[in-house]
Design a protein around this motif. Structure first.
Motif, mmCIF file in Angstrom:
data_model
loop_
_atom_site.group_PDB
_atom_site.id
_atom_site.type_symbol
_atom_site.label_atom_id
_atom_site.label_comp_id
_atom_site.label_asym_id
_atom_site.label_seq_id
_atom_site.Cartn_x
_atom_site.Cartn_y
_atom_site.Cartn_z
ATOM 1 N N ILE A 1 7.610 8.018 -2.416
ATOM 2 C CA ILE A 1 7.649 8.214 -0.893
ATOM 3 C C ILE A 1 7.854 6.247 -0.580
ATOM 4 O O ILE A 1 7.765 5.500 -1.533
ATOM 5 N N VAL A 2 7.987 5.913 0.538
ATOM 6 C CA VAL A 2 7.964 4.594 1.133
ATOM 7 C C VAL A 2 7.335 4.336 1.718
ATOM 8 O O VAL A 2 6.912 4.365 2.642
ATOM 9 N N GLY A 3 7.002 2.439 1.275
ATOM 10 C CA GLY A 3 5.650 1.790 1.667
ATOM 11 C C GLY A 3 6.218 1.803 3.703
ATOM 12 O O GLY A 3 7.699 1.427 3.935
ATOM 13 N N ARG A 4 5.731 2.256 4.428
ATOM 14 C CA ARG A 4 6.041 1.768 5.834
ATOM 15 C C ARG A 4 5.434 0.344 6.405
ATOM 16 O O ARG A 4 5.817 -0.359 7.529
ATOM 17 N N VAL A 5 4.766 -0.206 6.698
ATOM 18 C CA VAL A 5 3.972 -1.656 7.362
ATOM 19 C C VAL A 5 3.177 -1.818 6.218
ATOM 20 O O VAL A 5 2.870 -1.572 4.849
ATOM 21 N N GLY A 6 2.815 -3.360 6.461
ATOM 22 C CA GLY A 6 2.621 -4.126 5.278
ATOM 23 C C GLY A 6 3.855 -5.462 4.784
ATOM 24 O O GLY A 6 4.287 -4.830 5.031
ATOM 25 N N PHE A 7 3.183 -5.987 4.350
ATOM 26 C CA PHE A 7 4.240 -7.623 3.447
ATOM 27 C C PHE A 7 5.423 -6.340 2.441
ATOM 28 O O PHE A 7 6.139 -7.219 1.913
ATOM 29 N N ASN A 8 4.619 -5.315 2.309
ATOM 30 C CA ASN A 8 5.455 -4.750 0.910
ATOM 31 C C ASN A 8 6.204 -3.529 1.447
ATOM 32 O O ASN A 8 6.562 -2.732 0.840
ATOM 33 N N CYS A 9 6.155 -3.282 3.190
ATOM 34 C CA CYS A 9 6.692 -2.001 3.264
ATOM 35 C C CYS A 9 8.262 -2.081 2.493
ATOM 36 O O CYS A 9 9.014 -2.966 2.878
ATOM 37 N N GLY A 10 8.960 -0.760 2.921
ATOM 38 C CA GLY A 10 10.252 -0.656 2.005
ATOM 39 C C GLY A 10 10.456 -0.122 0.483
ATOM 40 O O GLY A 10 11.093 0.069 -0.258
ATOM 41 N N SER A 11 8.694 -0.480 0.058
ATOM 42 C CA SER A 11 9.032 -0.659 -1.253
ATOM 43 C C SER A 11 8.530 0.929 -1.749
ATOM 44 O O SER A 11 8.104 2.159 -1.179
ATOM 45 N N VAL A 12 9.657 1.620 -3.008
ATOM 46 C CA VAL A 12 9.745 3.142 -3.222
ATOM 47 C C VAL A 12 9.074 3.539 -4.095
ATOM 48 O O VAL A 12 9.036 2.706 -5.385
ATOM 49 N N HIS A 13 8.317 4.460 -4.529
ATOM 50 C CA HIS A 13 7.619 5.445 -5.721
ATOM 51 C C HIS A 13 8.081 6.186 -5.307
ATOM 52 O O HIS A 13 8.280 7.383 -4.687
ATOM 53 N N LEU A 14 7.955 7.232 -6.449
ATOM 54 C CA LEU A 14 7.950 8.802 -7.392
ATOM 55 C C LEU A 14 6.205 8.794 -7.335
ATOM 56 O O LEU A 14 5.456 8.580 -8.573
ATOM 57 N N SER A 15 4.925 10.128 -6.881
ATOM 58 C CA SER A 15 4.865 10.518 -6.698
ATOM 59 C C SER A 15 3.924 11.724 -7.480
ATOM 60 O O SER A 15 5.136 11.825 -8.308
ATOM 61 N N GLU A 16 2.887 11.571 -8.380
ATOM 62 C CA GLU A 16 2.633 12.486 -8.622
ATOM 63 C C GLU A 16 2.826 13.869 -7.819
ATOM 64 O O GLU A 16 3.038 13.562 -6.697
#
Length: 425
Positions: A81-96
């Motif tokens: 999952i990649v943040g799309r909008v907001g201050f932290n857009c571009g942050s990358v996460h591995l979901s459950e």
């Protein structure tokens, strides 16, 4: 993403590959430089506001990772999952496995025959996707902005080995960081305990016995009885000068021992300095009284004028300035400052509260003995703490590990393995 319709495999391949002259650095021969959009696509999740969330077992991923839980899911396998909008857009996460992804985030789709999910996860984190956001008040990234990004693609088996090695190394780094954090917390607790003992007379008990005096020699007093003057800095803004030789400081310039002149510390010229200068001397003690309370420093002839958050006072011969500075570090002073301060968001300690600060004052010679003991104890503590501070730069090692990994320098590559391009052909 390129438009694939009607193009030959050779044309698609040439679009995907990065020309040699555009490749950022050398990689192993069985790796290739490709464009991100050749191997992934991204799509937004589905709208789900805080009000619409119904508490349940599934984490909800938004622009900065998990921001709640919901009774329904819209993905049913581990995903990037990649943040799309907001201050932290571009942050990358591995979901459950099961989760809900909102429209503030992207779900990354890719061919598992070409990309290992864990390799891709670390790769995307290393790419710092946030730098490709637009520059508006509400930062946003899109497929259009990230698809052209160049990245190194090793054989699939090598991707798995890299991911395993990276996670192994980063786990060790995180363990070290946790140990350092615990050690630093221990330093602060131990320092507080030592100061408490010092100002209850415990550290100089033997000294008093040797000099034939008791703890009753300590006298109840207030700060105003031992100072010649106490004041604060100007409550306005001076006229700044980029070429001035004098500095405008506040409490955030105090580091506990001295004044820290930072690169962004404002400067003033000599005329402005003379207009606002205070009667500072080698007996001056500083303490911050606005915002962050209790930051201290001693004056060492720095060319400065003071702002309103900087309180200063000049001690008389009955009070050792180092003894005083140490007292201002104690929990006792912090409790007093917070009790007497006004304001909820930005706290302010009045000059009156500073003048009436209650003190227990030993003789000057015992004050100096307390300072000597504390200096010796804290010198040893500081040496150990500085080691931790150096090790604390371990945060940089995370980036170094990833940089090494994506250059093929982890020692895991097998040159005999066919690269991804061979399989595509």
């Amino acid at each position: 993403m390129s438009k694939n319709k009607g193009k030959t495999a050779e044309e698609l391949l040439q679009e995907a590959l990065v020309p040699e002259e555009e490749q950022p650095y050398s990689i192993p021969e069985n790796w290739v430089w490709v464009k991100l959009g050749f191997l992934i696509t991204v799509k937004s999740g589905e709208a789900l506001t805080k009000k619409q969330m119904i508490d349940g077992p599934y984490p909800v991923y938004g622009g900065n990772g998990v921001n709640g839980f919901h009774k329904e899911n819209n993905i049913s396998e581990t995903s990037i999952i990649v943040g799309r909008v907001g201050f932290n857009c571009g942050s990358v996460h591995l979901s459950e496995n099961y989760a809900w992804v909102t429209d503030n985030a992207f779900i990354v789709n890719f061919d598992k025959n070409k990309l290992n999910i864990n390799y891709l996860y670390w790769l995307l984190k290393n790419l710092n996707l946030g730098q490709y956001s637009n520059s508006t008040a509400q930062p946003v990234i899109s497929g259009k902005t990230i698809y052209p990004i160049k990245f190194p693609l090793p054989p699939l088996n090598e991707q798995e080995r890299i991911a395993i090695k990276v996670e192994e190394l980063l786990n060790k780094i995180n363990q070290a960081k946790q140990l350092i954090k615990e050690a630093q917390e221990t330093f602060e607790l131990r320092r507080a305990a030592i100061l408490d003992k010092a100002f209850r007379g415990e550290l100089t008990k033997n000294w008093r016995e040797q000099h034939g005096i008791g703890i009753d020699s300590w006298v109840k007093s207030t700060l105003q009885e031992h100072i010649s003057y106490l004041g604060d800095g100007i409550h306005g803004t001076p006229k700044y000068s980029d070429t001035g030789d004098f500095y405008f400081i506040n409490g955030n310039n105090f580091d506990g021992f001295s004044i820290v002149l930072k690169p962004d510390t404002k400067r003033v010229n000599e005329e402005e300095y003379k207009k606002h200068k205070k009667n500072l001397s080698n007996q001056t003690v500083f303490v911050s009284i606005n915002g962050t309370l209790g930051k201290t420093a001693l004056y060492n002839d720095e060319p400065v004028i003071l702002g309103k958050s900087a309180c200063y006072f000049n001690v008389l011969d009955t009070l050792d300035k180092h003894f005083t500075r140490y007292y201002l570090e104690t929990q006792e002073f912090k409790d007093y400052a917070n009790l007497m301060a006004t304001g909820s968001t930005i706290k302010n300690l009045s000059l009156k509260a500073m003048r009436t600060l209650p003190l227990q004052i030993p003789s000057l010679s015992e004050q100096q003995e307390i300072v000597r003991i504390l200096d010796n104890l804290f010198a040893k503590e500081q040496n150990a703490k500085e080691m931790c501070d150096v090790i604390n730069n371990i945060e940089l090692m995370t980036n170094q590990v990833l940089a090494i990994a994506f250059k093929g320098n982890l020692g895991t590559n097998n040159p005999a393995e066919d690269g991804i391009v061979v399989k595509l052909e």
